[in-house]
Design a protein around this motif. Structure first.
Motif, PDB file in Angstrom:
ATOM      1  N   LEU A 127      32.458  43.690  38.002  1.00 13.15           N
ATOM      2  CA  LEU A 127      31.352  43.830  39.092  1.00 13.15           C
ATOM      3  C   LEU A 127      29.856  44.172  38.796  1.00 13.15           C
ATOM      4  O   LEU A 127      29.172  43.255  39.325  1.00 13.15           O
ATOM      5  N   ARG A 128      29.652  44.783  37.752  1.00 17.28           N
ATOM      6  CA  ARG A 128      28.398  44.850  37.102  1.00 17.28           C
ATOM      7  C   ARG A 128      27.957  43.479  36.646  1.00 17.28           C
ATOM      8  O   ARG A 128      26.770  42.971  36.645  1.00 17.28           O
ATOM      9  N   ASP A 129      28.944  42.662  35.966  1.00 18.73           N
ATOM     10  CA  ASP A 129      28.700  41.463  35.381  1.00 18.73           C
ATOM     11  C   ASP A 129      28.289  40.438  36.340  1.00 18.73           C
ATOM     12  O   ASP A 129      27.240  39.603  36.289  1.00 18.73           O
ATOM     13  N   PHE A 130      28.932  40.638  37.669  1.00 16.01           N
ATOM     14  CA  PHE A 130      28.734  39.759  38.874  1.00 16.01           C
ATOM     15  C   PHE A 130      27.234  39.902  39.361  1.00 16.01           C
ATOM     16  O   PHE A 130      26.362  38.836  39.266  1.00 16.01           O
ATOM     17  N   VAL A 131      26.797  40.865  39.341  1.00 12.24           N
ATOM     18  CA  VAL A 131      25.634  41.583  39.887  1.00 12.24           C
ATOM     19  C   VAL A 131      24.493  41.094  38.889  1.00 12.24           C
ATOM     20  O   VAL A 131      23.462  40.365  39.241  1.00 12.24           O
ATOM     21  N   VAL A 132      24.720  41.340  37.693  1.00 12.57           N
ATOM     22  CA  VAL A 132      23.801  40.908  36.755  1.00 12.57           C
ATOM     23  C   VAL A 132      23.578  39.346  36.298  1.00 12.57           C
ATOM     24  O   VAL A 132      22.559  38.824  36.357  1.00 12.57           O
ATOM     25  N   ASP A 133      24.827  38.866  36.409  1.00 15.29           N
ATOM     26  CA  ASP A 133      24.900  37.381  35.885  1.00 15.29           C
ATOM     27  C   ASP A 133      24.582  36.331  37.050  1.00 15.29           C
ATOM     28  O   ASP A 133      23.987  35.446  36.808  1.00 15.29           O
ATOM     29  N   HIS A 134      24.972  36.878  38.268  1.00 16.58           N
ATOM     30  CA  HIS A 134      24.941  35.767  39.403  1.00 16.58           C
ATOM     31  C   HIS A 134      23.735  36.270  40.295  1.00 16.58           C
ATOM     32  O   HIS A 134      23.302  35.205  41.100  1.00 16.58           O
ATOM     33  N   LEU A 135      23.563  37.519  40.653  1.00 18.96           N
ATOM     34  CA  LEU A 135      22.522  37.588  41.550  1.00 18.96           C
ATOM     35  C   LEU A 135      21.229  38.233  41.071  1.00 18.96           C
ATOM     36  O   LEU A 135      20.280  37.371  41.521  1.00 18.96           O
ATOM     37  N   THR A 136      20.994  39.171  40.268  1.00 22.68           N
ATOM     38  CA  THR A 136      19.670  39.169  39.678  1.00 22.68           C
ATOM     39  C   THR A 136      19.051  38.171  38.828  1.00 22.68           C
ATOM     40  O   THR A 136      17.667  38.323  38.880  1.00 22.68           O
ATOM     41  N   THR A 137      19.758  37.060  38.404  1.00 20.98           N
ATOM     42  CA  THR A 137      19.266  35.868  37.874  1.00 20.98           C
ATOM     43  C   THR A 137      18.860  34.992  38.828  1.00 20.98           C
ATOM     44  O   THR A 137      18.369  33.798  38.302  1.00 20.98           O
ATOM     45  N   HIS A 138      19.278  34.864  39.888  1.00 21.66           N
ATOM     46  CA  HIS A 138      19.349  33.872  40.909  1.00 21.66           C
ATOM     47  C   HIS A 138      17.545  33.915  41.255  1.00 21.66           C
ATOM     48  O   HIS A 138      17.059  34.942  41.704  1.00 21.66           O
ATOM     49  N   PRO A 139      16.803  32.969  41.219  1.00 20.28           N
ATOM     50  CA  PRO A 139      15.414  32.808  41.541  1.00 20.28           C
ATOM     51  C   PRO A 139      15.299  33.264  42.836  1.00 20.28           C
ATOM     52  O   PRO A 139      13.808  33.826  43.195  1.00 20.28           O
ATOM     53  N   ALA A 140      15.987  33.173  43.930  1.00 19.51           N
ATOM     54  CA  ALA A 140      15.788  33.579  45.232  1.00 19.51           C
ATOM     55  C   ALA A 140      15.939  34.893  45.545  1.00 19.51           C
ATOM     56  O   ALA A 140      15.350  35.393  46.358  1.00 19.51           O
ATOM     57  N   VAL A 141      16.782  35.682  44.738  1.00 17.28           N
ATOM     58  CA  VAL A 141      17.005  37.201  44.887  1.00 17.28           C
ATOM     59  C   VAL A 141      15.944  38.326  44.543  1.00 17.28           C
ATOM     60  O   VAL A 141      15.492  38.121  43.229  1.00 17.28           O
ATOM     61  N   ALA A 142      15.640  38.885  45.267  1.00 20.20           N
ATOM     62  CA  ALA A 142      14.471  40.067  45.180  1.00 20.20           C
ATOM     63  C   ALA A 142      15.429  41.195  44.792  1.00 20.20           C
ATOM     64  O   ALA A 142      14.801  42.271  43.888  1.00 20.20           O
ATOM     65  N   GLN A 143      16.319  41.727  45.525  1.00 17.33           N
ATOM     66  CA  GLN A 143      17.002  42.856  45.525  1.00 17.33           C
ATOM     67  C   GLN A 143      18.553  42.696  45.929  1.00 17.33           C
ATOM     68  O   GLN A 143      18.757  42.158  46.739  1.00 17.33           O
ATOM     69  N   THR A 144      19.268  43.646  45.306  1.00 15.80           N
ATOM     70  CA  THR A 144      20.640  43.637  45.754  1.00 15.80           C
ATOM     71  C   THR A 144      21.000  45.347  45.905  1.00 15.80           C
ATOM     72  O   THR A 144      20.373  46.305  45.480  1.00 15.80           O
ATOM     73  N   ARG A 145      22.008  45.468  46.627  1.00 19.16           N
ATOM     74  CA  ARG A 145      22.641  46.887  46.991  1.00 19.16           C
ATOM     75  C   ARG A 145      24.053  46.689  46.841  1.00 19.16           C
ATOM     76  O   ARG A 145      24.408  45.866  47.644  1.00 19.16           O
ATOM     77  N   THR A 146      24.799  47.542  46.021  1.00 16.94           N
ATOM     78  CA  THR A 146      26.218  47.388  46.064  1.00 16.94           C
ATOM     79  C   THR A 146      27.011  48.569  46.835  1.00 16.94           C
ATOM     80  O   THR A 146      26.747  49.704  46.143  1.00 16.94           O
ATOM     81  N   ASN A 147      27.910  48.259  47.425  1.00 18.21           N
ATOM     82  CA  ASN A 147      28.696  49.366  48.246  1.00 18.21           C
ATOM     83  C   ASN A 147      30.181  49.130  47.775  1.00 18.21           C
ATOM     84  O   ASN A 147      30.644  47.905  48.222  1.00 18.21           O
ATOM     85  N   LEU A 148      30.983  50.137  47.349  1.00  9.99           N
ATOM     86  CA  LEU A 148      32.366  49.657  47.283  1.00  9.99           C
ATOM     87  C   LEU A 148      33.125  49.858  48.227  1.00  9.99           C
ATOM     88  O   LEU A 148      32.884  50.671  49.502  1.00  9.99           O
ATOM     89  N   ILE A 149      34.306  49.317  48.425  1.00  6.12           N
ATOM     90  CA  ILE A 149      35.205  49.016  49.527  1.00  6.12           C
ATOM     91  C   ILE A 149      36.172  50.268  49.348  1.00  6.12           C
ATOM     92  O   ILE A 149      37.103  49.780  48.240  1.00  6.12           O
ATOM     93  N   PHE A 150      36.588  51.093  49.982  1.00  4.57           N
ATOM     94  CA  PHE A 150      37.614  52.059  49.701  1.00  4.57           C
ATOM     95  C   PHE A 150      39.021  51.428  50.378  1.00  4.57           C
ATOM     96  O   PHE A 150      40.076  51.249  49.886  1.00  4.57           O
ATOM     97  N   GLU A 151      38.786  50.825  51.480  1.00  5.77           N
ATOM     98  CA  GLU A 151      39.879  50.271  52.511  1.00  5.77           C
ATOM     99  C   GLU A 151      39.436  49.588  53.328  1.00  5.77           C
ATOM    100  O   GLU A 151      38.281  49.524  54.158  1.00  5.77           O
ATOM    101  N   GLN A 152      40.101  48.274  53.709  1.00  4.54           N
ATOM    102  CA  GLN A 152      39.675  47.307  54.882  1.00  4.54           C
ATOM    103  C   GLN A 152      40.707  47.497  55.801  1.00  4.54           C
ATOM    104  O   GLN A 152      41.980  47.577  55.817  1.00  4.54           O
ATOM    105  N   ILE A 153      39.993  47.819  57.051  1.00  5.32           N
ATOM    106  CA  ILE A 153      40.745  47.925  58.345  1.00  5.32           C
ATOM    107  C   ILE A 153      40.570  47.091  59.407  1.00  5.32           C
ATOM    108  O   ILE A 153      39.270  46.905  59.755  1.00  5.32           O
ATOM    109  N   PRO A 154      41.443  45.928  59.744  1.00  2.00           N
ATOM    110  CA  PRO A 154      41.144  44.768  60.513  1.00  2.00           C
ATOM    111  C   PRO A 154      40.596  45.362  61.963  1.00  2.00           C
ATOM    112  O   PRO A 154      41.364  46.371  62.523  1.00  2.00           O
TER     113      PRO A 154
END
Length: 163
Positions: A127-154
């Motif tokens: 997850l850390r690598d995804f944010v660092v390697d793919h989001l923060t390096t994207h030229p259009a991205v200024a900021q990200t905020r990550t929230n973990l999902i405990f459970e998905q309830i349809p």
């Protein structure tokens, strides 16, 4: 996905809603069983499902896969804010985000964040690598905020009889 500008203008009647409820529970319901469940003839049911698809109300029949079962037990929702709200930056991010590894869905948002990414990964390091390697390096991205999902309830609000 096709654009259906007139798709939702005509009302959906009680029989269509009943069909949608059954298909939402199991999109693989055979036509004969679907017709029986909603109390109409199989030929009528087939025509109604075809019309629901043509109108863009039923957009797809798909398989829902449990990410944990395929080695992606950690899921997160990642908010993305772009540096500028230009068409170029939006299109740059919008066109690349769905193809990033682990992206399960991309939502273009209104409000303080521009995009919301639903991702599945093997663990916290990925997850850390995804944010660092793919989001923060994207030229259009200024900021990200990550929230973990405990459970998905349809949700099923659109399938109730209260509409």
């Amino acid at each position: 996905m096709p654009n259906f500008p007139q798709a939702h203008r005509a009302p959906v009647d009680d029989i269509d809603r009943a069909i949608l409820r059954v298909l939402a529970e199991n999109a693989r319901t055979p036509n004969n069983a679907l017709a029986e469940a909603v109390g109409i003839a199989p030929s009528t049911c087939l025509a109604r499902v075809r019309t629901l698809r043509e109108r863009g109300i039923v957009r797809a029949f798909r398989t829902e896969i449990d990410p944990a079962a395929i080695g992606l037990p950690l899921q997160a929702m990642i908010s993305v804010r772009l540096r500028a709200h230009t068409r170029e930056q939006n299109e740059s991010f919008r066109s690349s985000a769905p193809d990033l590894p682990g992206v399960l869905a991309v939502f273009h948002m209104a409000g303080s964040d521009d995009y919301l990414l639903h991702v599945g990964v093997a663990g916290p390091e990925e997850l850390r690598d995804f944010v660092v390697d793919h989001l923060t390096t994207h030229p259009a991205v200024a900021q990200t905020r990550t929230n973990l999902i405990f459970e998905q309830i349809p949700g099923r609000r659109y399938l109730t009889n209260d509409d």
